[in-house]
Design a protein around this motif. Structure first.
Motif, short mmCIF file in Angstrom:
data_model
loop_
_atom_site.label_atom_id
_atom_site.label_comp_id
_atom_site.label_asym_id
_atom_site.label_seq_id
_atom_site.Cartn_x
_atom_site.Cartn_y
_atom_site.Cartn_z
N GLN A 1 34.40 -5.45 29.93
CA GLN A 1 34.44 -4.00 29.86
C GLN A 1 33.04 -3.49 29.54
OE1 GLN A 1 37.36 -3.01 26.92
NE2 GLN A 1 39.03 -4.03 28.01
N ILE A 2 32.81 -2.21 29.78
CA ILE A 2 31.49 -1.63 29.55
C ILE A 2 31.07 -1.80 28.08
CG2 ILE A 2 30.15 0.50 29.57
CD1 ILE A 2 31.82 1.42 31.93
N LYS A 3 32.01 -1.55 27.17
CA LYS A 3 31.73 -1.67 25.74
C LYS A 3 31.35 -3.11 25.38
CE LYS A 3 33.86 -0.91 21.21
NZ LYS A 3 35.09 -0.49 20.50
N GLN A 4 32.08 -4.07 25.95
CA GLN A 4 31.79 -5.47 25.67
C GLN A 4 30.44 -5.89 26.23
OE1 GLN A 4 35.22 -7.28 27.46
NE2 GLN A 4 36.46 -7.15 25.59
N ALA A 5 30.16 -5.44 27.46
CA ALA A 5 28.88 -5.78 28.09
C ALA A 5 27.71 -5.25 27.28
CB ALA A 5 28.84 -5.23 29.51
N LYS A 6 27.82 -4.02 26.79
CA LYS A 6 26.75 -3.44 25.99
C LYS A 6 26.59 -4.19 24.66
CE LYS A 6 26.91 1.27 27.84
NZ LYS A 6 27.14 2.70 27.52
N ALA A 7 27.70 -4.57 24.05
CA ALA A 7 27.64 -5.29 22.77
C ALA A 7 26.97 -6.65 22.96
CB ALA A 7 29.04 -5.47 22.19
N ILE A 8 27.36 -7.37 24.04
CA ILE A 8 26.75 -8.68 24.30
C ILE A 8 25.26 -8.52 24.58
CG2 ILE A 8 26.72 -10.65 25.87
CD1 ILE A 8 29.72 -10.29 26.23
N ALA A 9 24.90 -7.47 25.32
CA ALA A 9 23.48 -7.22 25.62
C ALA A 9 22.68 -7.00 24.34
CB ALA A 9 23.35 -6.02 26.56
N ARG A 10 23.26 -6.24 23.39
CA ARG A 10 22.55 -6.00 22.11
C ARG A 10 22.34 -7.30 21.35
NH1 ARG A 10 25.82 -1.26 22.02
NH2 ARG A 10 27.38 -2.32 20.73
N VAL A 11 23.37 -8.15 21.36
CA VAL A 11 23.25 -9.43 20.65
C VAL A 11 22.18 -10.29 21.30
CG1 VAL A 11 24.44 -11.57 20.06
CG2 VAL A 11 25.63 -9.39 19.81
N VAL A 12 22.18 -10.37 22.65
CA VAL A 12 21.18 -11.17 23.35
C VAL A 12 19.78 -10.63 23.07
CG1 VAL A 12 20.35 -11.95 25.60
CG2 VAL A 12 22.80 -11.88 25.12
N GLU A 13 19.62 -9.30 23.07
CA GLU A 13 18.33 -8.71 22.75
C GLU A 13 17.87 -9.14 21.35
OE1 GLU A 13 16.13 -6.85 24.30
OE2 GLU A 13 17.18 -6.72 26.20
N THR A 14 18.81 -9.12 20.40
CA THR A 14 18.48 -9.53 19.03
C THR A 14 18.07 -11.00 18.98
OG1 THR A 14 20.07 -7.93 18.15
CG2 THR A 14 19.36 -9.69 16.67
N ILE A 15 18.82 -11.84 19.67
CA ILE A 15 18.51 -13.27 19.68
C ILE A 15 17.14 -13.53 20.29
CG2 ILE A 15 19.19 -15.50 20.64
CD1 ILE A 15 22.11 -14.58 20.44
N LEU A 16 16.87 -12.89 21.42
CA LEU A 16 15.59 -13.11 22.09
C LEU A 16 14.42 -12.55 21.29
CD1 LEU A 16 16.57 -12.37 25.81
CD2 LEU A 16 16.30 -14.59 24.70
N SER A 17 14.64 -11.42 20.61
CA SER A 17 13.56 -10.83 19.81
C SER A 17 13.26 -11.67 18.57
CB SER A 17 13.93 -9.40 19.39
OG SER A 17 15.08 -9.42 18.55
N ASP A 18 14.26 -12.39 18.06
CA ASP A 18 14.06 -13.24 16.89
C ASP A 18 13.51 -14.61 17.25
OD1 ASP A 18 15.04 -11.21 15.34
OD2 ASP A 18 17.06 -12.03 15.17
N THR A 19 13.41 -14.91 18.55
CA THR A 19 12.94 -16.22 18.99
C THR A 19 11.59 -16.07 19.66
OG1 THR A 19 15.25 -16.84 19.39
CG2 THR A 19 13.56 -18.28 20.30
N GLU A 20 10.54 -16.64 19.05
CA GLU A 20 9.21 -16.52 19.62
C GLU A 20 9.13 -17.26 20.95
OE1 GLU A 20 6.33 -17.75 16.81
OE2 GLU A 20 6.82 -16.19 15.34
N GLU A 21 9.54 -18.54 20.94
CA GLU A 21 9.57 -19.30 22.17
C GLU A 21 10.94 -19.14 22.81
OE1 GLU A 21 8.56 -23.30 21.43
OE2 GLU A 21 6.56 -22.84 20.63
N LYS A 22 10.95 -18.89 24.11
CA LYS A 22 12.21 -18.69 24.83
C LYS A 22 12.61 -19.99 25.52
CE LYS A 22 12.12 -14.29 23.79
NZ LYS A 22 10.88 -14.26 23.03
#
Length: 643
Positions: free
Chosen positions: A268-289
């Motif tokens: 759902q749109i709400k779920q997709a946005k929530a997952i995107a926010r989590v992924v953004e947080t994970i990637l921003s907290d990880t220097e090396e990808k």
């Protein structure tokens, strides 16, 4: 000592505390193991799934790349970059494309048919299957020149959705010019990931593979051939199969993360946005990808386990990940259930352990409490305490040792009592405490010696029964002894009706001569008081001498007495014989040591048996300070060893 917790209470609390610690440790370790096993099982399954997808994708990619390479060499593609292709070239392209896909569906070897030189009848492309099916099967096809201009190889049945794809590719190129230009100049295959709308209006991600196009005349790269395929379809189908096998009330959430958004058919749109926010947080907290990541993170106030698998290469102008969010609700519920059951088991263990601890503590603390009561009784002077030995262990041995100690203390108490009766109490205490040297010998000490004798004792007791004589003497000696001790004197011995006392031998209390004189006056006064109750009064005389004597243990090696010897002892005894009834006769040394000076009467021309010269002696009339016990103690010099 301030009372604290009893031993039994401490023992019970200690055992309960140990049981609680063990229970908590077991629960913690078990929870950690269950959680690790739970997540490890999913991790292994998901890793296998991703490996299978990657393997399948690589196999498909080889066929896809081979076909794209063949299509990129066709005249319709080359002419679309350098000029305008003819209808026959376009028809030949699409007929070849169709035959290739049909052979692939049939599993034919090679999956690529011989390249046709022209189209079908009248140079027209043969009809495709249904438009909707072909829309999905064929995908988007276009070319792009080295300047970034895009030209679609479109069929007549394709609509505006293809034009939207061109626009999105242009936006990607505009937003990432440096990387996009590097792709245009590259001689290898590259992928772009683009979100598109399905016929039902939902968005999903397609993979746009670019293949270099080379001019057959010059051999130079003149552009790239673009061909799309769905990224989600195979991954989604595999994850859905896995979802059905992995029992969970809450479905596994998966999709493609692309430049800040998540696309997934089942989201759902709400779920997709929530997952995107989590992924953004994970990637921003990880220097090396890294290529793959596994991280726990909350979403919708619930714990999830996120898996990220990178889909594109480092040189790509986009950031693309395959994302799966595994709900850990079941795990948390199982852990809570485990903790609840473990707490129940722990509570039962605590109850049973507490009961067992109570009985064990009572068995252990009982003898210890008895020993504590016994030691308290001994401290209070009760030596008749005897404890029952109830066991043969260490506590039984301790109780037996306690009883033996009590017996020894009783025996010592008897010896002490007997010693106090056969010698002065002060001497007995000094012997027991060890302050008195029991070796034969003595010390030179400056003391005062007092002799008190009953006058006319022989005539007094001539007609008395021996028992009555003993009773008379005992009463007299008891009264005189109390007076001597009250003035810090030591009764040295009893000789018939005579009592000998020493002041300052064991311990000096300052003016020992003054103590001796005051004691003599008190002895006479006490005797006068006692005479009031007697039909025949007893008269006493007292002699005192002061000076150096030898004080120590005298006798044999197996029997000795503490006493004093010296000329001053003999002088005090002789002065006692001179004293009349109720008189106190002292030598000059005694008078000189009494301060303030007493009232005296000199005795002239006194010659005593055993002394060659006349003795300076005085009758003590009165004392200026009648009770020297009120004066401060002035210690004398320490005695010296005589021999």
């Amino acid at each position: 000592m301030k009372p604290g917790l009893r031993f039994q209470t401490k023992l019970i609390l200690s055992m309960i505390f140990m049981i609680a610690i063990v229970t908590v440790a077991l629960l913690t370790a078990t929870s950690a193991k269950v959680k690790n096993a739970y997540t490890r099982e999913f991790s292994e399954e998901f890793d296998n799934l991703v490996d299978t997808l990657n393997h399948s994708r690589m196999e498909g990619a080889e066929e896809f790349t081979a076909l794209s390479s063949e299509l990129a060499r066709m005249p319709a593609v080359i002419e679309s970059i350098t000029g305008k292709p003819s209808k026959s070239e376009t028809a030949a392209f699409w007929n070849y494309y169709r035959e290739s896909m049909m052979m692939r569906d049939r599993g034919g070897q090679g999956a690529i048919p011989p390249k046709p030189l022209s189209g079908g009848k009248e140079g027209l492309p043969r009809p495709f299957p249904g438009a909707g099916e072909m829309e999905t099967r064929v995908g988007f096809v276009a070319v792009i020149d080295t300047d970034g201009n895009i030209t679609q190889l479109a069929r007549d049945d394709e609509g505006s959705r293809r034009r939207k794809l061109s626009q999105r590719i242009e936006r990607i190129a505009e937003g990432n010019k440096e990387r996009f230009n590097a792709i245009l100049k590259s001689s290898s295959h590259h992928s772009l990931y683009i979100p598109v709308e399905t016929p039902d209006g939902r968005e999903h991600v397609i993979e746009m593979v670019s293949t270099p196009v080379v001019s057959p005349d010059t051999g130079e790269q003149i552009g790239r051939f673009l061909r799309s395929t769905s990224v989600e379809s195979e991954a989604e189908r595999s994850l859905e199969r896995y979802q059905s096998e992995f029992e969970s009330e809450e479905r596994l959430k998966s999709g493609i993360y692309l430049d800040g958004q998540v696309f997934g058919r089942g989201l759902q749109i709400k779920q997709a946005k929530a997952i995107a926010r989590v992924v953004e947080t994970i990637l921003s907290d990880t220097e090396e990808k890294p290529a793959s990541m596994k991280i726990e993170h909350d979403m919708f106030n619930k714990p999830y386990l996120f898996y990220l698998e990178k889909l594109n290469e480092e040189s790509s102008p986009q950031t693309v990940y395959q994302v799966a969010a595994f709900p850990m609700t079941n795990l948390i519920a199982d852990l809570n259930d485990l903790r609840l059951r473990g707490s129940g088991i722990g509570a039962l263990a605590l109850l049973l352990g507490g009961t067992l601890a109570f009985f064990l503590a009572r068995n252990l603390a009982g003898p210890i409490n008895e020993l504590s009561k016994g030691t308290k009784a001994i401290r209070e002077g009760n030596l008749d305490c005897h404890l029952e030995v109830k066991s043969k262990d260490e506590l039984g041995e301790l109780t037996e040792s306690f009883n033996q100690m009590v017996d020894q203390l009783k025996q010592k108490a008897v010896f002490r009592e007997l010693l106090g009766k056969v010698s002065d109490e002060s001497v007995a205490q000094a012997m027991i405490s060890g302050t008195l040297d029991l070796e034969l010998g003595g010390e030179i000490k400056d003391v005062s010696i007092l002799f008190c004798d009953i006058r006319g004792f022989t005539e007094l007791t001539e007609n008395m029964h021996p028992g009555a004589v003993i009773e008379l003497l005992n009463d007299h000696m008891t009264a005189m002894t109390k007076v001597v001790r009250s003035y810090y004197g030591v009764v040295d011995k009893f000789v018939g009706d005579e009592i000998m006392a020493v002041f300052g031998a064991l311990k000096s209390h300052g003016n020992d001569a003054h103590y001796a004189a005051a004691c003599a006056r008190e002895m006479i006064a006490e005797r006068e008081r006692l005479n009031r109750d007697l039909k025949v009064p007893i008269e006493i005389g007292v002699g005192i001498a002061s000076g150096e004597v030898v004080a120590g243990c005298m006798g044999s090696t197996d029997r000795l007495n503490y006493t004093v010897l010296g000329a001053k002892v003999n002088l005090a005894a002789r002065l006692c014989t001179v004293a009349e009834s109720g008189e106190i006769v002292t030598d000059g040394a005694t008078i000189d040591q009494i301060s303030p000076a007493p009232t005296t009467e000199a005795i002239s021309d006194l010659t005593l048996k055993g002394f060659s010269n006349q003795i300076e002696a005085f009758r003590l009339i009165d004392l200026a300070e009648p009770d020297p016990r009120n004066e401060p103690v002035i210690q004398k010099e320490k005695a010296t060893k005589a021999y």
